[in-house]
Design a protein around this motif. Structure first.
Motif, PDB file in Angstrom:
ATOM      1  N   HIS A   1      39.907  58.732  37.216  1.00 17.94           N
ATOM      2  CA  HIS A   1      39.274  58.842  38.525  1.00 17.94           C
ATOM      3  C   HIS A   1      38.629  60.209  38.746  1.00 17.94           C
ATOM      4  O   HIS A   1      37.630  60.331  39.440  1.00 17.94           O
ATOM      5  CB  HIS A   1      40.277  58.535  39.644  1.00 17.94           C
TER       6      HIS A   1
ATOM      7  N   THR B   1      33.720  54.764  42.035  1.00 16.09           N
ATOM      8  CA  THR B   1      32.283  55.046  42.129  1.00 16.09           C
ATOM      9  C   THR B   1      31.631  54.421  43.356  1.00 16.09           C
ATOM     10  O   THR B   1      30.561  54.851  43.766  1.00 16.09           O
ATOM     11  CB  THR B   1      31.541  54.584  40.863  1.00 16.09           C
ATOM     12  N   THR B   2      32.266  53.412  43.957  1.00 20.90           N
ATOM     13  CA  THR B   2      31.705  52.782  45.152  1.00 20.90           C
ATOM     14  C   THR B   2      31.742  53.773  46.314  1.00 20.90           C
ATOM     15  O   THR B   2      32.743  54.426  46.555  1.00 20.90           O
ATOM     16  CB  THR B   2      32.512  51.523  45.526  1.00 20.90           C
TER      17      THR B   2
ATOM     18  N   VAL C   1      36.912  51.953  37.738  1.00 19.94           N
ATOM     19  CA  VAL C   1      35.517  52.403  37.826  1.00 19.94           C
ATOM     20  C   VAL C   1      34.909  51.959  39.153  1.00 19.94           C
ATOM     21  O   VAL C   1      34.264  52.746  39.850  1.00 19.94           O
ATOM     22  CB  VAL C   1      34.684  51.869  36.637  1.00 19.94           C
ATOM     23  N   GLU C   2      35.118  50.712  39.514  1.00 18.73           N
ATOM     24  CA  GLU C   2      34.548  50.193  40.760  1.00 18.73           C
ATOM     25  C   GLU C   2      35.066  50.966  41.972  1.00 18.73           C
ATOM     26  O   GLU C   2      34.293  51.392  42.833  1.00 18.73           O
ATOM     27  CB  GLU C   2      34.897  48.716  40.917  1.00 18.73           C
ATOM     28  N   TYR C   3      36.360  51.173  42.043  1.00 20.57           N
ATOM     29  CA  TYR C   3      36.948  51.838  43.205  1.00 20.57           C
ATOM     30  C   TYR C   3      36.601  53.326  43.284  1.00 20.57           C
ATOM     31  O   TYR C   3      36.535  53.894  44.370  1.00 20.57           O
ATOM     32  CB  TYR C   3      38.462  51.667  43.222  1.00 20.57           C
TER      33      TYR C   3
ATOM     34  N   ASP D   1      37.752  48.516  34.410  1.00 25.47           N
ATOM     35  CA  ASP D   1      36.643  48.163  35.296  1.00 25.47           C
ATOM     36  C   ASP D   1      36.993  48.295  36.777  1.00 25.47           C
ATOM     37  O   ASP D   1      36.163  48.721  37.574  1.00 25.47           O
ATOM     38  CB  ASP D   1      36.147  46.749  34.990  1.00 25.47           C
ATOM     39  N   ALA D   2      38.207  47.926  37.156  1.00 23.92           N
ATOM     40  CA  ALA D   2      38.612  48.039  38.564  1.00 23.92           C
ATOM     41  C   ALA D   2      38.644  49.500  38.993  1.00 23.92           C
ATOM     42  O   ALA D   2      38.175  49.852  40.087  1.00 23.92           O
ATOM     43  CB  ALA D   2      39.972  47.384  38.780  1.00 23.92           C
TER      44      ALA D   2
END
Length: 70
Positions: A12, A55-56, A51-53, A48-49
């Motif tokens: 993160h 970078t969003t 990364v999504e949390y 992937d999860a």
């Protein structure tokens, strides 16, 4: 475009570090009329999860991809 090559797994903190680099670049290196910079993080492994949390919602475009070593 700013590129960050990570030898290990995506963390993160990598998104925050890239966001810092992009903010610096935007303020000190860009010229008038330049397109906004994007950041690409290449890492040996990623979730992937995560990364999504991480970078969003960033004000900068940050992309994360896994690379393969041959």
């Amino acid at each position: 475009m700013l590129l960050d090559l990570k030898l290990g797994r995506y963390d993160h903190a990598d998104a925050g570090q890239m966001n810092l680099y992009l903010n610096y670049y935007r303020k000190h290196e860009m010229s008038e009329g330049d397109n906004p910079p994007i950041g690409i993080i290449l890492c040996a492994d990623k979730n992937d999860a995560l990364v999504e949390y991480t970078t969003t919602g960033l004000s900068n475009e940050v992309f994360v991809s896994k690379y393969l070593v041959q």
